[in-house]
Motif scaffolding. Structure first.
Motif, PDB file in Angstrom:
ATOM      1  N   GLY A 119       1.954   8.735   3.648  1.00 37.71           N
ATOM      2  CA  GLY A 119       1.804   9.177   2.269  1.00 37.71           C
ATOM      3  C   GLY A 119       0.360   9.135   1.816  1.00 37.71           C
ATOM      4  O   GLY A 119      -0.576   9.256   2.611  1.00 37.71           O
ATOM      5  N   ARG A 120       0.182   8.922   0.508  1.00 39.22           N
ATOM      6  CA  ARG A 120      -1.165   8.857  -0.068  1.00 39.22           C
ATOM      7  C   ARG A 120      -1.359   7.493  -0.740  1.00 39.22           C
ATOM      8  O   ARG A 120      -0.486   7.002  -1.436  1.00 39.22           O
ATOM      9  CB  ARG A 120      -1.368   9.969  -1.103  1.00 39.22           C
ATOM     10  CG  ARG A 120      -1.285  11.372  -0.521  1.00 39.22           C
ATOM     11  CD  ARG A 120      -1.567  12.419  -1.590  1.00 39.22           C
ATOM     12  NE  ARG A 120      -1.367  13.770  -1.098  1.00 39.22           N
ATOM     13  CZ  ARG A 120      -2.272  14.467  -0.418  1.00 39.22           C
ATOM     14  NH1 ARG A 120      -3.439  13.931  -0.154  1.00 39.22           N
ATOM     15  NH2 ARG A 120      -2.007  15.701  -0.007  1.00 39.22           N
ATOM     16  N   GLY A 121      -2.533   6.923  -0.526  1.00 44.99           N
ATOM     17  CA  GLY A 121      -2.883   5.691  -1.205  1.00 44.99           C
ATOM     18  C   GLY A 121      -2.044   4.499  -0.826  1.00 44.99           C
ATOM     19  O   GLY A 121      -1.745   3.643  -1.661  1.00 44.99           O
ATOM     20  N   SER A 122      -1.673   4.390   0.445  1.00 47.79           N
ATOM     21  CA  SER A 122      -0.841   3.276   0.896  1.00 47.79           C
ATOM     22  C   SER A 122      -1.702   2.032   1.091  1.00 47.79           C
ATOM     23  O   SER A 122      -2.752   2.084   1.738  1.00 47.79           O
ATOM     24  CB  SER A 122      -0.147   3.646   2.212  1.00 47.79           C
ATOM     25  OG  SER A 122       0.766   2.649   2.592  1.00 47.79           O
ATOM     26  N   VAL A 123      -1.249   0.911   0.548  1.00 51.45           N
ATOM     27  CA  VAL A 123      -2.043  -0.309   0.562  1.00 51.45           C
ATOM     28  C   VAL A 123      -1.226  -1.488   1.080  1.00 51.45           C
ATOM     29  O   VAL A 123       0.004  -1.471   1.068  1.00 51.45           O
ATOM     30  CB  VAL A 123      -2.583  -0.653  -0.845  1.00 51.45           C
ATOM     31  CG1 VAL A 123      -3.491   0.456  -1.358  1.00 51.45           C
ATOM     32  CG2 VAL A 123      -1.448  -0.932  -1.828  1.00 51.45           C
ATOM     33  N   SER A 124      -1.934  -2.513   1.540  1.00 53.11           N
ATOM     34  CA  SER A 124      -1.310  -3.800   1.802  1.00 53.11           C
ATOM     35  C   SER A 124      -1.522  -4.683   0.584  1.00 53.11           C
ATOM     36  O   SER A 124      -2.501  -4.531  -0.151  1.00 53.11           O
ATOM     37  CB  SER A 124      -1.914  -4.457   3.053  1.00 53.11           C
ATOM     38  OG  SER A 124      -3.288  -4.779   2.850  1.00 53.11           O
ATOM     39  N   MET A 125      -0.594  -5.610   0.368  1.00 55.34           N
ATOM     40  CA  MET A 125      -0.710  -6.574  -0.735  1.00 55.34           C
ATOM     41  C   MET A 125      -0.472  -7.962  -0.168  1.00 55.34           C
ATOM     42  O   MET A 125       0.579  -8.222   0.414  1.00 55.34           O
ATOM     43  CB  MET A 125       0.312  -6.278  -1.828  1.00 55.34           C
ATOM     44  CG  MET A 125       0.250  -4.890  -2.419  1.00 55.34           C
ATOM     45  SD  MET A 125       1.395  -4.703  -3.807  1.00 55.34           S
ATOM     46  CE  MET A 125       1.755  -2.935  -3.702  1.00 55.34           C
ATOM     47  N   ARG A 126      -1.443  -8.846  -0.359  1.00 51.99           N
ATOM     48  CA  ARG A 126      -1.329 -10.223   0.116  1.00 51.99           C
ATOM     49  C   ARG A 126      -1.166 -11.146  -1.092  1.00 51.99           C
ATOM     50  O   ARG A 126      -2.034 -11.214  -1.973  1.00 51.99           O
ATOM     51  CB  ARG A 126      -2.556 -10.628   0.925  1.00 51.99           C
ATOM     52  CG  ARG A 126      -2.396 -12.004   1.611  1.00 51.99           C
ATOM     53  CD  ARG A 126      -3.694 -12.446   2.253  1.00 51.99           C
ATOM     54  NE  ARG A 126      -4.135 -11.556   3.320  1.00 51.99           N
ATOM     55  CZ  ARG A 126      -3.987 -11.828   4.621  1.00 51.99           C
ATOM     56  NH1 ARG A 126      -3.409 -12.946   5.001  1.00 51.99           N
ATOM     57  NH2 ARG A 126      -4.434 -10.967   5.530  1.00 51.99           N
ATOM     58  N   PHE A 127      -0.058 -11.880  -1.116  1.00 53.90           N
ATOM     59  CA  PHE A 127       0.256 -12.793  -2.203  1.00 53.90           C
ATOM     60  C   PHE A 127      -0.190 -14.199  -1.806  1.00 53.90           C
ATOM     61  O   PHE A 127       0.278 -14.748  -0.795  1.00 53.90           O
ATOM     62  CB  PHE A 127       1.754 -12.764  -2.505  1.00 53.90           C
ATOM     63  CG  PHE A 127       2.220 -11.450  -3.078  1.00 53.90           C
ATOM     64  CD1 PHE A 127       2.402 -11.298  -4.438  1.00 53.90           C
ATOM     65  CD2 PHE A 127       2.457 -10.364  -2.252  1.00 53.90           C
ATOM     66  CE1 PHE A 127       2.814 -10.088  -4.969  1.00 53.90           C
ATOM     67  CE2 PHE A 127       2.870  -9.139  -2.771  1.00 53.90           C
ATOM     68  CZ  PHE A 127       3.044  -9.004  -4.142  1.00 53.90           C
ATOM     69  N   MET A 128      -1.093 -14.756  -2.611  1.00 58.87           N
ATOM     70  CA  MET A 128      -1.665 -16.059  -2.322  1.00 58.87           C
ATOM     71  C   MET A 128      -1.349 -17.050  -3.434  1.00 58.87           C
ATOM     72  O   MET A 128      -1.222 -16.660  -4.585  1.00 58.87           O
ATOM     73  CB  MET A 128      -3.179 -15.932  -2.156  1.00 58.87           C
ATOM     74  CG  MET A 128      -3.595 -15.055  -0.980  1.00 58.87           C
ATOM     75  SD  MET A 128      -3.103 -15.729   0.622  1.00 58.87           S
ATOM     76  CE  MET A 128      -4.214 -17.135   0.764  1.00 58.87           C
TER      77      MET A 128
END
Length: 288
Positions: free
Chosen positions: A147-156
Motif C-alpha cells: 500500500g501507501r505510507g505503511s509504517v511500523s509502530m513500537r510501543f514502549m
C-alpha cells in the motif's frame, strides 16, 4: 429521541460482540481481534493510543470497550497504512479531541480517494515519536512495501512492535500479493531486523511472534522471489514456474497449498509491471 439512539448503539454493539475480543500482549499493550484482522492499543494512566479502526462496527465496539474497561479517553489514533480494510471507520473510533496520525503518503491517498474515515491531524515523513508520560510510540516509515505510507509502530516500554500486511507471521502472504512491492517487502523486513530488538511483533493478520518468526518469514519471501526471478530469467512461463518452484521447505505454513501458486503469480506480475522483465533482451523467451 436520545434514549432511542442510545438503545440503538447498545443493541448494535451487542450484535457484534461475539465477533470481537481484546487480549493482552504485554504490560499495557493489548491486541484487538476483529475476525481475521488485528489492531493494537496502549493504555496509560490518563489516555489511550489506538491503531487501525478496521471498520465502523469494529471501531464502535472497541471504543465502547476501552471506555468500559479502562475509562480513559482516546488521545491518539494511528493508521498503519492507507488500505481501506484497515482504516475504514476512523470517525467511529476517534473522539472530537483525538489526534489522528498517518504517514504523509497514507494521508494523501485517503484524502485523494475520499475514503470513508477520519483524516489525519498529524502527518510525518520518516519518523515520529509520540510521548505519553512514561510511555511512547515510535512510528517509522520503511519505504514502499504494501500500500501507501505503511509504517511500523513500537510501543514502549513494553517493546511491542505492530506491523500490518508486509510482515505476516504464521501464514502465507495473502494470495497473489495485490498491492505489494516484493523488493520493498524484503528490504523493509531486513530493516526491521536491523533495528533494536523487539519483544513481541503483532501483525494485522495471523500470529504474534518473535524475531525468529520474522527471520523465517523473510526466508520465505526471499526464496519465493529468487525462485520466480530465476525462473523468468531462464525463460519459463508463470505456469512452468508454478509447477517447478515447489517451495516445499515451507509447506507447513497455513494456506501453503491454497496460495503457493498465487504467491508465485504475484511476484511474476510485479517483475513484469515494476521491473519490465518482458523487455529484457537477455531473456530468450522475449525474442521468440
Amino acid at each position: 429521541m436520545k434514549w432511542i439512539m442510545s438503545l440503538f448503539v447498545v443493541l448494535s454493539l451487542s450484535c457484534f460482540s461475539n465477533e470481537y475480543k481484546i487480549e493482552p500482549v504485554k504490560d499495557n499493550v493489548y491486541r484487538f481481534n476483529a475476525g481475521h484482522y488485528y489492531s493494537v492499543f496502549m493504555i496509560t494512566e490518563s489516555a489511550a493510543f489506538v491503531t487501525d479502526p478496521i471498520n465502523s462496527d469494529a471501531a464502535q465496539w472497541l471504543k465502547a470497550e476501552i471506555k468500559r474497561r479502562f475509562n480513559v479517553p482516546i488521545k491518539y489514533m494511528a493508521y498503519s497504512h492507507n488500505h481501506i480494510d484497515h482504516t475504514q471507520g476512523g470517525g467511529f473510533l476517534a473522539d472530537s479531541t483525538t489526534q489522528v496520525i498517518a504517514h504523509r503518503y497514507a494521508d494523501e491517498d485517503l484524502r485523494w480517494t475520499d475514503a470513508p474515515t477520519r483524516m489525519a491531524d498529524i502527518t510525518f515523513a520518516q519518523e515520529l515519536k509520540v510521548n505519553m508520560g512514561s510511555n511512547s510510540v515510535e512510528l517509522v516509515y520503511h519505504g514502499p512495501n504494501n500500500g501507501r505510507g505503511s509504517v511500523s509502530m513500537r510501543f514502549m516500554p513494553a517493546n511491542v512492535l505492530y506491523i500490518v500486511d508486509w510482515i505476516v507471521l504464521g501464514r502465507m502472504p495473502y494470495q497473489d500479493l495485490q498491492g505489494y512491492d516484493i523488493h520493498g517487502m524484503i528490504r523493509s523486513t531486513e530493516e526491521v531486523l536491523a533495528m533494536a530488538p523487539f519483544d513481541v511483533l503483532v501483525g494485522g493478520h495471523a500470529d504474534m511472534g518473535t524475531r525468529d518468526d520474522v527471520k523465517y518469514y523473510l526466508s520465505y519471501i526471499k526464496a519465493l522471489y529468487d525462485g520466480v526471478r530465476d525462473g523468468m530469467l531462464s525463460g519459463l512461463s508463470v505456469e512452468e514456474i508454478q509447477q517447478q518452484l515447489t517451495l516445499s521447505e515451507f509447506k507447513s505454513l497455513p494456506m501453503f497449498a491454497q496460495w503457493r501458486e498465487a504467491n508465485i503469480a504475484g511476484v511474476h506480475r510485479m517483475l513484469m509491471d515494476q521491473s519490465y522483465f518482458n523487455f529484457r533482451p537477455d531473456i530468450k523467451s522475449n525474442k521468440d
